[in-house]
Design a protein around this motif. Structure first.
Motif, PDB file in Angstrom:
ATOM      1  N   LYS A 218      -3.788  -0.295  -1.856  1.00 35.49           N
ATOM      2  CA  LYS A 218      -4.938   0.582  -1.620  1.00 35.49           C
ATOM      3  C   LYS A 218      -4.811   1.886  -2.408  1.00 35.49           C
ATOM      4  O   LYS A 218      -5.809   2.551  -2.679  1.00 35.49           O
ATOM      5  CB  LYS A 218      -5.071   0.887  -0.129  1.00 35.49           C
TER       6      LYS A 218
ATOM      7  N   ASP B 176       0.843  -1.200   0.000  1.00 31.60           N
ATOM      8  CA  ASP B 176       0.000   0.000   0.000  1.00 31.60           C
ATOM      9  C   ASP B 176       0.879   1.252   0.000  1.00 31.60           C
ATOM     10  O   ASP B 176       1.651   1.483   0.943  1.00 31.60           O
ATOM     11  CB  ASP B 176      -0.900   0.034   1.244  1.00 31.60           C
TER      12      ASP B 176
ATOM     13  N   TYR C  71     -10.727   8.602   1.526  1.00 33.94           N
ATOM     14  CA  TYR C  71     -11.171   7.336   0.946  1.00 33.94           C
ATOM     15  C   TYR C  71     -11.504   6.376   2.077  1.00 33.94           C
ATOM     16  O   TYR C  71     -10.703   6.158   2.979  1.00 33.94           O
ATOM     17  CB  TYR C  71     -10.098   6.736   0.047  1.00 33.94           C
TER      18      TYR C  71
ATOM     19  N   PRO D 169      -6.761   5.625  -9.233  1.00 32.56           N
ATOM     20  CA  PRO D 169      -6.684   4.622 -10.303  1.00 32.56           C
ATOM     21  C   PRO D 169      -5.897   5.156 -11.494  1.00 32.56           C
ATOM     22  O   PRO D 169      -5.652   6.355 -11.609  1.00 32.56           O
ATOM     23  CB  PRO D 169      -8.163   4.377 -10.668  1.00 32.56           C
TER      24      PRO D 169
ATOM     25  N   PHE E  27     -11.653   3.066   3.326  1.00 30.79           N
ATOM     26  CA  PHE E  27     -11.295   1.666   3.209  1.00 30.79           C
ATOM     27  C   PHE E  27     -12.119   0.854   4.205  1.00 30.79           C
ATOM     28  O   PHE E  27     -12.430   1.311   5.302  1.00 30.79           O
ATOM     29  CB  PHE E  27      -9.808   1.456   3.523  1.00 30.79           C
TER      30      PHE E  27
ATOM     31  N   LYS F  42      -6.922   2.296  -5.460  1.00 29.48           N
ATOM     32  CA  LYS F  42      -8.304   2.713  -5.236  1.00 29.48           C
ATOM     33  C   LYS F  42      -8.391   4.228  -5.040  1.00 29.48           C
ATOM     34  O   LYS F  42      -9.365   4.864  -5.452  1.00 29.48           O
ATOM     35  CB  LYS F  42      -8.885   1.988  -4.023  1.00 29.48           C
TER      36      LYS F  42
ATOM     37  N   GLY G  24      -8.202   1.202 -14.645  1.00 32.39           N
ATOM     38  CA  GLY G  24      -7.982   1.416 -13.229  1.00 32.39           C
ATOM     39  C   GLY G  24      -6.606   1.025 -12.773  1.00 32.39           C
ATOM     40  O   GLY G  24      -6.139   1.493 -11.744  1.00 32.39           O
ATOM     41  N   SER G  25      -5.923   0.150 -13.501  1.00 31.14           N
ATOM     42  CA  SER G  25      -4.590  -0.257 -13.087  1.00 31.14           C
ATOM     43  C   SER G  25      -3.804  -0.811 -14.271  1.00 31.14           C
ATOM     44  O   SER G  25      -4.357  -1.109 -15.324  1.00 31.14           O
ATOM     45  CB  SER G  25      -4.675  -1.317 -11.980  1.00 31.14           C
TER      46      SER G  25
END
Length: 254
Positions: A116, A94, A163, A122, A165, A119, A239-240
């Protein structure tokens, strides 16, 4: 003699207990790597202290790396590989890395996210990218990499905190609720079997058998329903992206 040996052994164990935490802290790779020589020593020290503190506070690695050569279109690959190869990332992977490099004009900057962080930011997310650009660019365009890095850290902190989580304990709560429901539903069913008189869900039991006779029937068309499904559009904002280590990364050029 035995008491002296025991005392020495306890002293060694105490020293070991004090040394191990410090060694573990030193094992983390530096969160500021100034290969490009963009920072003074004071700036380097202050930025390191800030990123170390924020990373521990957020449980999320914040890293700044500079280089002295123009990466061009290879900035994403460089940032992703640097993050992975140098073992950055809290809780495994992360974190977020800001890469600063020279170009023919204003300095280039790329943010790579992992775990993370994907998220939070992205791959090629324009909304998040514009927030980082608004924070970093005013000073980076003036070749002030230090102020730009501080702005990166503050913006990352804000986004990570905003965000939501799902905490780990949430999964334990969900498992507990599932177990309770798994016990309560059968129990409620067996309790319902104990009732000898209860209302019926359908009207069939309240109608005398063969008392209703249908003498005429026909089909009447009342209305129609049209369902439309949008055709998916091809785009590269998945997104990735995946590095050579197999780790997924997000982020983008800012």
């Amino acid at each position: 003699m035995k008491k002296r040996c025991f005392s020495v052994l306890m002293l060694l164990l105490l020293c070991l207990a004090l040394v191990l935490p410090a060694a573990a802290a030193d094992a983390h790779p530096p969160r500021v790597v100034d290969d490009g020589g963009w920072f003074t020593q004071t700036e380097f020290d202050d930025l390191t202290a800030k990123l170390d503190a924020l990373s521990e506070e957020l449980d999320f690695d914040l890293v700044v790396v500079t280089t002295d050569y123009d990466l061009g279109d290879g900035d994403a690959s460089y940032a992703d590989e640097y993050f992975d190869q140098n073992n950055y990332g809290m809780n495994g992977n992360d974190g977020m890395l800001l890469l600063i490099y020279p170009t023919d004009g204003a300095p280039g900057a790329f943010i790579s996210t992992s775990g993370k962080g994907v998220k939070v930011y992205p791959s090629n997310d324009e909304e998040v990218g514009s927030k980082f650009s608004a924070a970093i660019r005013p000073t980076l365009n003036d070749f002030d990499a230090y102020s730009a890095s501080l702005a990166f850290a503050d913006t990352a902190k804000e986004l990570v905190k905003d965000y939501h989580f799902i905490p780990v304990y949430f999964y334990f709560i969900a498992i507990a609720l599932g177990a309770i429901l798994a016990f309560a539903i059968p129990l409620n069913y067996y309790r319902s079997q104990l009732k000898t008189v209860r209302s019926q869900a359908a009207a069939g039991d309240y109608i005398r058998k063969d008392s209703f006779k249908l003498t005429q029937q026909r089909d009447i068309f009342l209305y129609h329903t049209v369902t439309r499904t949008e055709r998916p559009k091809d785009n590269d904002n998945s997104g990735s992206r995946t590095s050579s280590t197999g780790n997924s990364h997000g982020g983008g050029r800012v």
